[in-house]
Every structure is written in structure tokens, then in C-alpha cells.
Design an enzyme around this catalytic site. Structure first.
Site, PDB file in Angstrom:
ATOM      1  N   ALA A 108       2.594   1.164   3.678  1.00 17.16           N
ATOM      2  CA  ALA A 108       3.204  -0.036   4.243  1.00 17.16           C
ATOM      3  C   ALA A 108       3.146  -1.185   3.245  1.00 17.16           C
ATOM      4  CB  ALA A 108       2.465  -0.437   5.520  1.00 17.16           C
TER       5      ALA A 108
ATOM      6  N   LYS B 139       3.341  -6.368   8.922  1.00 12.10           N
ATOM      7  CA  LYS B 139       3.100  -5.105   8.226  1.00 12.10           C
ATOM      8  C   LYS B 139       4.285  -4.193   8.498  1.00 12.10           C
ATOM      9  CE  LYS B 139      -0.240  -1.395   7.691  1.00 12.10           C
ATOM     10  NZ  LYS B 139      -1.564  -0.901   8.081  1.00 12.10           N
TER      11      LYS B 139
ATOM     12  N   GLY C 132       0.824  -1.188   0.000  1.00 11.39           N
ATOM     13  CA  GLY C 132       0.000   0.000   0.000  1.00 11.39           C
ATOM     14  C   GLY C 132       0.863   1.245   0.000  1.00 11.39           C
TER      15      GLY C 132
ATOM     16  N   ASP D 159     -10.872   3.083   8.320  1.00 10.15           N
ATOM     17  CA  ASP D 159     -10.454   2.752   6.951  1.00 10.15           C
ATOM     18  C   ASP D 159     -11.073   1.430   6.516  1.00 10.15           C
ATOM     19  OD1 ASP D 159      -9.123   3.237   4.534  1.00 10.15           O
ATOM     20  OD2 ASP D 159      -7.354   2.109   5.166  1.00 10.15           O
TER      21      ASP D 159
ATOM     22  N   VAL E  18       2.899  -5.659   3.384  1.00 14.20           N
ATOM     23  CA  VAL E  18       2.563  -6.781   4.259  1.00 14.20           C
ATOM     24  C   VAL E  18       3.241  -8.031   3.712  1.00 14.20           C
ATOM     25  CG1 VAL E  18       0.714  -8.178   5.256  1.00 14.20           C
ATOM     26  CG2 VAL E  18       0.362  -5.735   4.885  1.00 14.20           C
TER      27      VAL E  18
END
Length: 174
Positions: A40, A57, A37, A151, A42
Site C-alpha cells: 500500500a 492508505k 510499502g 506487524d 499512504v
């Protein structure tokens, strides 16, 4: 000279260049990138101490003057780590290695709701209601603990093979 740092290894793994040397972060062995993203990435990782797979993460590295950002991030991690509900992906650890903050979560094999909808299309009313009951149960538990997700979207909901929905990524929670 070769870059053997954690971040250098992660960059090589992300481009497919790290074949011989496994990447590690603390005690965790990073296996493969699960998602990326804006803030970050993962990773699927292995915890040799507890002999289990986990999801890690990795936040963007902190700059030297980001002490307040780190304090806020740790407070958010503490809040989320206290959540206990079958439809919430739990946080196991929060740590910083060098300037690299990271969170360790339960690894939940499955697809995100975004992936599920892309591969299967719209779900039946029965399936959709069952997924939303799981998501709403997670939100009720979070709100009862004073945590707001902020979110919630299909890419932050994992769907296990059994059909159960699990809310994840409370990273911007308050």
C-alpha cells in the site's frame, strides 16, 4: 488520450508529473505521498466535508475475483475501527472506489519511531520507557478487544511532537 483516472493521477503525483490537476479519491483531495510499502501507499489528504487533514492508505487494486480478499479486508477494517485508545491511530472510514480499496485514518503529524531513531539516535531511558508505555497501552487495548496487530515495528509507531507514541497500521491485524 490523457489518463485522468484516480490511479493514473496517483502515478503522476508519485513521479512528480501531476502539477496542475489535484488528485481526488472519493471526496478526499490527495495532497502528497507520506509513505510507500509493498502492499500500500499512504497519502496526506484533505477531507473537505469535515475540513480536516487525514491520512489515506491505498491498498493495491483488487482483481475481479478478489471478493474474498475484499471481505477479509473490510472485516479487519471494522475490527480496527472499533479500537478506542489515545495511543492508537483511529480508522475513520473504509471504502472502495472502482477496484481501489482504501482506509482513512486520523492524520498524526510527527515521525515514525524509525525516523526518530535515525535522526536522533537512541533515546534516553526515560524517553524510551515513556514511548513503550504508550505502545504497550495501545496493545493492551487492542488485545482486550480481540485484535492482534501482527506487524508491530518501529515504522508502525508514530511519535508526536509532544513525545506521545501512537500505534498505526493494523492492516494485517486479526
Amino acid at each position: 488520450m490523457a489518463d485522468l483516472s484516480t490511479l493514473g493521477t496517483l502515478k503522476r503525483m508519485g513521479t512528480g508529473a501531476a502539477q496542475a490537476m489535484p488528485a481526488t479519491l472519493g471526496r478526499f483531495e490527495l495532497k502528497r505521498l507520506l509513505g510507500q510499502g509493498a502492499q500500500a501507499s499512504v497519502w496526506l489528504a484533505f477531507d473537505p466535508r469535515l475540513e480536516r487533514e487525514v491520512a489515506i492508505k491505498l491498498m493495491k487494486p483488487l482483481r475481479g475475483s478478489d471478493a474474498t480478499v475484499l471481505a477479509q479486508w473490510l472485516q479487519e477494517a471494522r475490527s480496527v475501527s472499533r479500537l478506542n485508545h489515545p495511543s492508537i491511530v483511529p480508522v475513520f472510514e473504509a471504502d472502495v472506489q472502482g477496484q481501489q480499496p482504501y482506509l482513512v485514518f486520523e492524520y498524526v503529524p510527527g515521525k515514525t519511531m524509525t525516523q526518530l531513531l535515525a535522526s536522533q539516535g537512541a533515546q534516553s531511558a526515560v524517553q524510551a520507557v515513556a514511548l513503550m508505555v504508550d505502545v504497550l497501552g495501545a496493545l493492551v487495548a487492542a488485545h482486550a478487544s480481540g485484535v492482534v496487530h501482527r506487524d508491530l515495528k518501529p515504522s508502525n509507531v508514530l511519535v508526536e511532537a509532544s513525545g506521545r507514541a501512537r500505534v498505526m497500521d493494523f492492516g494485517v491485524a486479526q
